[in-house]
Every structure is written in structure tokens, then in C-alpha cells.
Design a protein around this motif. Structure first.
Motif, PDB file in Angstrom:
ATOM      1  N   SER A  62      54.225  -9.161   2.748  1.00 15.75           N
ATOM      2  CA  SER A  62      52.816  -8.862   2.510  1.00 15.75           C
ATOM      3  C   SER A  62      52.597  -8.660   1.014  1.00 15.75           C
ATOM      4  O   SER A  62      53.422  -8.017   0.348  1.00 15.75           O
ATOM      5  N   PRO A  75      46.278  -4.782   2.182  1.00 15.48           N
ATOM      6  CA  PRO A  75      46.910  -6.096   2.291  1.00 15.48           C
ATOM      7  C   PRO A  75      45.936  -7.193   1.853  1.00 15.48           C
ATOM      8  O   PRO A  75      44.766  -7.176   2.239  1.00 15.48           O
ATOM      9  N   SER A  78      48.966 -11.515   4.183  1.00 25.45           N
ATOM     10  CA  SER A  78      50.015 -11.079   5.120  1.00 25.45           C
ATOM     11  C   SER A  78      50.026 -12.027   6.303  1.00 25.45           C
ATOM     12  O   SER A  78      49.603 -11.666   7.423  1.00 25.45           O
TER      13      SER A  78
END
Length: 489
Positions: A62, A75, A78
Motif C-alpha cells: 500500500s 491509503p 492499495s
């Protein structure tokens, strides 16, 4: 409960023996190629992650980025993480650090959670991580070339464990690659924003120029409309002058005819009275016949003169509004033009001289010619001479046969007035240019002359003058010596 480990990675630069070297290099090459080709940043970073994940079984990566405030981490790319875990990792607080990734940013070094089930910073997300099959987490800060922390590159594993040196090197190398990509992508974004701003300014400027051009076009149309109206007013003024001259010229023969009729009626009355009283003598009757014949002759001559004047003015009036070509005797036509100007010239003190063959006849546009002569004469009257100054105006008209089969009429117009400066000559034919604005000059007289010569007569006009030396105009334009209706036969 096992604490989070912070591992110092300073000085790790040997990438030659990395287990994932080939996959990382392939991902780097492909990612930079995609970036150059203009692919979206997300797709470029996915290529980095996909190459690394393909080299390690069970690995999920990620790339997390700090938001614009610098206090929240989420994130960004990811592709392999379950959505449940991605949602849990959103909006991680950086200050104070509360997660593995937040500690990596705070320490500016690789931070490892060897066993998520024992890590206190995974307390709120432990069950979610276990449910998603994640047991360990290694997070490397992404630092820009100028030292700014952008986010973290994080590896998630389905088993517990700590990274070996090649893992550390891989993480560091990947974070550096991502840092370079983010930096270049930011530069590209700034360039695109700059280009977009330039395009917006160009569009705004183009719109401004378009609006300015439309306003200029409208102003020119209005100017041309006003100019056309003023030219028409000039023509109407010329017709008004003709009517004044016609009235003035007809008054004399008409007055003489009326006087003769009155005299005729008087002697007729006396003769009739003598006849009724039977006192009419032979001598008286002879006188009556003689006076009657004389009066009728006077009436006839003057009425004929009036008729000729009316015909002349009618023809000149028609010529002013007609572009038809007809046969004209130039000497007679110049005299007719001067006749129409008689009321306007009576206050001036000019003498006219002619060098024109009395038998010279051509087929041309008489209306354009008369308007040209009128404007030239009035230009001299208004500008060349002072009040009561004795002036001389000279006409010379010839046929120029320099080019065989293409006769040109050459009109030389000259006065002995005050002359013109070079500046006046340069601007002479421009509309609304005048040196006698205070005297009511419109600045259209010579502009109309130019339009008549160039546009109507398809000719050329030239002016020569010096201060105190008068002015000379030379006008040449094509004419026909035969009826142009039969030129093709």
C-alpha cells in the motif's frame, strides 16, 4: 505485548543482491514509461506495487499519502488490500503518531510491526487485520528529494516476521522510486496547471480581442454609415444648389417673358378699344402688328431659354443619381456645371479659364464627372482664396491616346490660390480631414473626389502643390469615343 521496532536504514545503498531486484527494476522501468506516456498516477503506482507483489508470495502493498493539512494519512494506492482493511486505514492521525505508518513518518525510518496481534497500535484494527489475513506490517516513509515526508510505502504479510536486509533494501528502494514518481507527477501536474492557466488566459485574451474586434467592426460600420449619410447630404446639398441656381437663372427669362406678355396685353387692349370705337387707324394697326411680332419673339426666345435651362438642370440632377454612361460635350458640360454653381460663386471673385476643344465629345459617366468638378471648384473657393481675392481657376481637358485602343480623358485642374503643405497633401483624401473646420468644412469633398475617380471612373488622381504656389490636380480615367453599346460589333 511486543513494541513497535524502528530500524535505522541509513547507509543502505547496495541493491545488487536484492532478491526482488529483477521485479523491482521491471516495475520501475514500466512505471516511468507509463508516467512519460501520460498514464494516470494511480496506474503508474499500481505497476510498482504489482511488480513487487509478484516477487513475494502473499505480499500485499500500500502507498499511503499525507493530505494537504499534513496531519492525516490515508491509503492512496492499495490494489491488493481488502476493502475492509483499506477503510480501517483511512484518516490515520500523524500527530501524535497512533499507527505503524504514523510512527514511520515521525521517526523518518522504517517501522515494523512483527506481530499485529501483539502491537498496541493495531488495537482498534486488530480483528479487521486478522480477518483480512494480515499478521505483520513493515512501513517505510516516502521522503521527497527536498526532505519533505510525503507518506509511506507499506508491506503487509499473512505471517508474522521481521524484515531481512534485502527486504529493508527493497522497501527503501521502492520508497525512493515512488518519491521520484510523485515528484515528477507533481511537476507534470504543475506544468499542466500552468498550461491550463495559460490556455485560460489565452482564451480570455482571445475573447477580449474578439469582443474588441466586434466593437471595432461595429464602430467602423457606424462610421461608414455616418460617412455615407454625410456623402448623401453633400449630394443633396449639390442638388439644393442646383435648384437655387435654376430658380435664379429661370427668373430672368421668365421675368422678361412676363414683361413682354404684359406689354402685349396692354397694346392689345388699346387696339381692341380703338376697334370697338371705330377709331382704329391703319397706322395704329400696323404698329400693333409690329409690336405683337416683337413681343412674341421676345416671349418665344425667353421661354425657349427657360425650357433649355430646365432641361439642363434636369439632366444634371439625373446625372447626380445615375451611373449611366452617355455622350457628353465636355465644353458644354463644364459650362453647365458652372451654371449650377452660380449662386455659390456670386460672392467669390474667381475667373475661369478653359482649354477645351469645343467639339470634344466622349462617352462617360456625366454624374461622376459633374460631382468631381463641383468638388474641385468648391474646394478652391473655400480653401484657396481669401475673401475678395481675385483668383484664377484653369481647366485643361485632353484625350490621351498613349495606349492605342484605350483612350483616356486627362483633366488638369489648376488654381493660383494659397497652396497646400506636404502634411495636407498626405492626408488630402482621408475622410473628415479638413483644414477649414472652423469655416464649416466637412472634410469629405476631396474624399468624395478620390472615391469618384478611383471607384466610379476607374481612374487615377494626382495632386501637386506648394505653399503660396496654388494647386494642380491631374485626373485621368478611361472613356470611349464611340457608343460603348456597339463596341462589341
Amino acid at each position: 505485548m511486543k513494541p513497535v521496532n524502528a530500524i535505522n536504514t541509513q547507509g543502505t545503498s547496495n541493491y545488487t543482491h536484492l532478491k526482488r531486484h529483477n521485479a523491482i527494476e521491471a516495475g520501475r522501468i514500466n512505471a516511468f514509461a507509463m508516467l512519460v506516456n501520460g498514464d494516470p498516477l494511480v496506474e503508474v503506482l499500481k505497476e510498482i506495487i504489482a511488480s513487487l507483489e509478484s516477487a513475494t508470495s502473499g505480499l500485499k502493498c500500500s502507498i499511503n499519502l499525507i493530505d494537504s493539512t499534513g496531519f492525516v494519512l490515508s491509503p492512496f494506492v492499495s490494489p491488493s488490500l481488502p476493502l475492509l482493511l483499506i477503510d480501517a486505514l483511512k484518516n490515520q492521525k500523524v500527530i501524535p503518531p497512533s499507527t505503524t505508518c504514523a510512527f514511520a513518518i515521525a521517526n523518518r525510518n522504517l517501522t515494523v510491526s512483527e506481530d499485529i496481534t501483539l502491537d498496541p497500535h493495531w488495537h482498534n484494527m486488530r480483528d479487521i487485520a486478522v480477518t483480512c489475513g494480515i499478521l505483520s506490517c513493515w512501513s517505510q516513509p516516502i521522503i521527497s528529494p527536498n526532505g519533505e515526508v510525503l507518506g509511506t510505502f507499506t508491506m503487509y504479510f499473512p505471517t508474522c516476521g521481521a524484515p531481512e536486509q534485502d527486504d529493508i533494501d527493497s522497501l527503501l528502494y521502492e520508497s525512493q522510486i515512488v518519491s521520484i514518481i510523485l515528484e515528477r507527477a507533481n511537476n507534470i501536474k504543475q506544468l499542466e496547471e500552468t498550461n491550463a492557466e495559460l490556455e485560460r488566459r489565452v482564451e480570455e485574451r482571445t475573447e477580449e480581442l474578439t469582443n474588441a474586434n466586434l466593437m471595432l467592426k461595429k464602430a467602423l460600420e457606424q462610421r461608414n454609415e455616418v460617412q455615407t449619410q454625410l456623402v448623401e447630404q453633400e449630394n443633396m446639398a449639390a442638388l439644393g444648389t442646383m435648384m437655387s441656381s435654376l430658380t435664379h437663372e429661370i427668373n430672368t427669362p421668365t421675368g422678361v417673358a412676363i414683361t413682354a406678355i404684359s406689354y402685349l396685353r396692354n397694346i392689345l387692349s388699346k387696339t381692341t378699344q380703338s376697334f370697338k370705337e371705330e377709331q382704329l387707324r391703319r397706322s395704329q394697326l400696323a404698329t400693333f402688328f409690329s409690336k405683337t411680332e416683337e413681343s412674341v419673339d421676345i416671349i418665344e426666345r425667353n421661354l425657349f431659354r427657360s425650357t433649355q435651362l430646365i432641361k439642363t438642370f434636369k439632366q444634371l440632377s439625373l446625372d447626380q443619381h445615375s451611373q449611366e454612361v452617355r455622350k457628353i460635350n465636355l465644353m458644354s458640360y463644364v459650362n453647365e456645371v458652372l451654371l449650377t454653381l452660380k449662386p455659390r460663386l456670386k460672392r467669390s471673385n474667381q475667373q475661369f479659364c478653359f482649354d477645351i476643344d469645343p467639339d470634344l465629345e466622349v462617352y462617360s459617366n456625366p454624374g461622376a464627372l459633374s460631382q468631381l468638378l463641383i468638388n474641385l471648384i468648391m474646394n478652391s473657393v473655400q480653401h484657396a482664396f481669401t475673401i475678395n481675392q481675385m483668383g484664377h481657376i484653369f481647366f485643361k481637358i485632353r484625350i490621351d491616346l498613349t495606349i492605342p485602343g484605350h483612350p483616356m480623358l486627362k483633366v488638369i485642374y489648376r488654381d493660383n490660390g494659397c497652396g497646400m503643405s506636404e502634411h495636407t497633401i498626405e492626408n488630402l483624401y482621408k475622410p473628415f480631414f479638413t483644414s477649414a473646420r472652423q469655416n464649416g468644412g466637412s472634410g469629405l469633398g476631396m474624399h468624395i473626389c478620390y472615391d469618384i475617380v478611383v471607384k466610379v471612373l476607374a481612374g487615377h488622381i494626382d495632386c501637386k502643390s506648394k505653399i503660396g504656389k496654388g494647386v494642380e490636380f491631374t485626373v485621368t480615367f478611361p472613356v470611349s469615343l464611340d457608343n460603348p453599346e456597339f463596341d462589341s460589333f
